[in-house]
Design a protein around this motif. Structure first.
Motif, PDB file in Angstrom:
ATOM      1  N   SER A  57      13.915   2.200   2.880  1.00 58.53           N
ATOM      2  CA  SER A  57      13.119   1.014   2.531  1.00 58.53           C
ATOM      3  C   SER A  57      12.608   0.384   3.817  1.00 58.53           C
ATOM      4  CB  SER A  57      13.965  -0.008   1.784  1.00 58.53           C
ATOM      5  OG  SER A  57      14.386   0.517   0.550  1.00 58.53           O
ATOM      6  N   SER A  66      11.568  -3.248   5.199  1.00 54.94           N
ATOM      7  CA  SER A  66      11.654  -4.671   4.920  1.00 54.94           C
ATOM      8  C   SER A  66      11.955  -4.828   3.424  1.00 54.94           C
ATOM      9  CB  SER A  66      10.373  -5.378   5.349  1.00 54.94           C
ATOM     10  OG  SER A  66      10.548  -6.766   5.366  1.00 54.94           O
ATOM     11  N   ASP A  67      11.214  -5.688   2.730  1.00 50.56           N
ATOM     12  CA  ASP A  67      11.442  -5.817   1.292  1.00 50.56           C
ATOM     13  C   ASP A  67      10.192  -5.460   0.506  1.00 50.56           C
ATOM     14  OD1 ASP A  67       9.890  -7.975   1.948  1.00 50.56           O
ATOM     15  OD2 ASP A  67      11.088  -9.452   0.885  1.00 50.56           O
ATOM     16  N   TRP A  68       9.282  -4.728   1.133  1.00 48.49           N
ATOM     17  CA  TRP A  68       8.013  -4.480   0.446  1.00 48.49           C
ATOM     18  C   TRP A  68       7.511  -3.040   0.470  1.00 48.49           C
ATOM     19  CZ3 TRP A  68       4.232  -2.738   3.706  1.00 48.49           C
ATOM     20  CH2 TRP A  68       4.375  -3.020   5.063  1.00 48.49           C
ATOM     21  N   GLY A  69       8.251  -2.136   1.062  1.00 45.25           N
ATOM     22  CA  GLY A  69       7.723  -0.783   1.101  1.00 45.25           C
ATOM     23  C   GLY A  69       8.783   0.277   1.319  1.00 45.25           C
ATOM     24  N   ASP A  74       3.324   0.808   0.706  1.00 44.68           N
ATOM     25  CA  ASP A  74       3.479  -0.561   0.228  1.00 44.68           C
ATOM     26  C   ASP A  74       3.497  -0.495  -1.296  1.00 44.68           C
ATOM     27  OD1 ASP A  74       3.069  -3.187  -0.686  1.00 44.68           O
ATOM     28  OD2 ASP A  74       1.678  -3.678   0.925  1.00 44.68           O
ATOM     29  N   HIS A  75       4.566  -0.967  -1.940  1.00 43.94           N
ATOM     30  CA  HIS A  75       4.681  -0.838  -3.392  1.00 43.94           C
ATOM     31  C   HIS A  75       3.633  -1.641  -4.157  1.00 43.94           C
ATOM     32  CE1 HIS A  75       6.745  -4.711  -3.686  1.00 43.94           C
ATOM     33  NE2 HIS A  75       7.565  -4.309  -2.742  1.00 43.94           N
ATOM     34  N   GLU A  76       2.899  -2.506  -3.463  1.00 43.44           N
ATOM     35  CA  GLU A  76       1.829  -3.242  -4.132  1.00 43.44           C
ATOM     36  C   GLU A  76       0.467  -2.558  -3.985  1.00 43.44           C
ATOM     37  OE1 GLU A  76       1.880  -7.368  -3.107  1.00 43.44           O
ATOM     38  OE2 GLU A  76       3.984  -7.580  -3.672  1.00 43.44           O
TER      39      GLU A  76
END
Length: 180
Positions: A123, A125-128, A149-151
């Motif tokens: 992982s 950070s908390d975003w990817g 990036d999951h977004e």
């Protein structure tokens, strides 16, 4: 590589952040701690991963893994390993393969990652997620590392030239962050 891994696992233990809620595999249980609480202390231990297990894993995921990553998996078992913004997939002694398979196939839609040739292993950070990019032409499966990036599901940003280079750069970044 082994020096880097051991340094940051030792740091986790020395900072006493080597605990987790729920069960800890017996072989990894820190017997010097009070483990009658909800949170249990764990210790990193020598890896028991074999070449046969790694070969079976490669067949199951449908891609060869970089030799440097296979070496990494054969260094230590751990529940958490953070270096800078990178959090590696949990690698407990008896369930490491299941944890890795979960990250690869169940963490996010597989059509966004493994089915496009990107193998997640950590992982960010908390975003990817950091992934091996198997679509790149390279020698000895020494894939570049890309950030997903999951977004933004259909984009992959180049991060590192290979796994070993990534570990070295993360270690430098981690030390720089500690100095700030």
């Amino acid at each position: 590589m082994e020096e880097i891994i051991n340094k940051y696992l030792n740091e986790i233990v020395s900072l006493e952040i080597n605990s987790k809620p729920g069960d800890v595999e017996t072989e990894m249980l820190d017997n010097s701690a009070d483990n009658n609480k909800e949170w249990k202390n764990w210790i990193p231990i020598q890896s028991t991963v074999t070449d046969l297990e790694l070969s079976e894993l490669e067949k199951e995921i449908g891609h060869r893994l970089p030799d440097s990553y296979k070496k990494f998996l054969k260094i230590k078992h751990f529940y958490e390993l953070y270096i800078a913004e990178c959090s590696f997939c949990s690698h407990p002694i008896n369930t490491w393969r299941a944890k890795l398979m979960e990250m690869i196939f169940d963490g996010y839609p597989s059509e966004d990652l493994i089915e496009t040739g990107r193998i997640p292993f950590a992982s960010w950070s908390d975003w990817g997620l950091l992934c091996f990019d198997t679509t790149a032409k390279c020698e000895n499966n020494n894939y570049p590392i890309v950030l997903w990036d999951h977004e933004v599901y259909d984009q992959f940003e180049f991060q590192y030239s290979n796994f070993e280079n990534m570990l070295e750069e993360l270690a430098i970044e981690h030390e720089e962050q500690k100095e700030e």
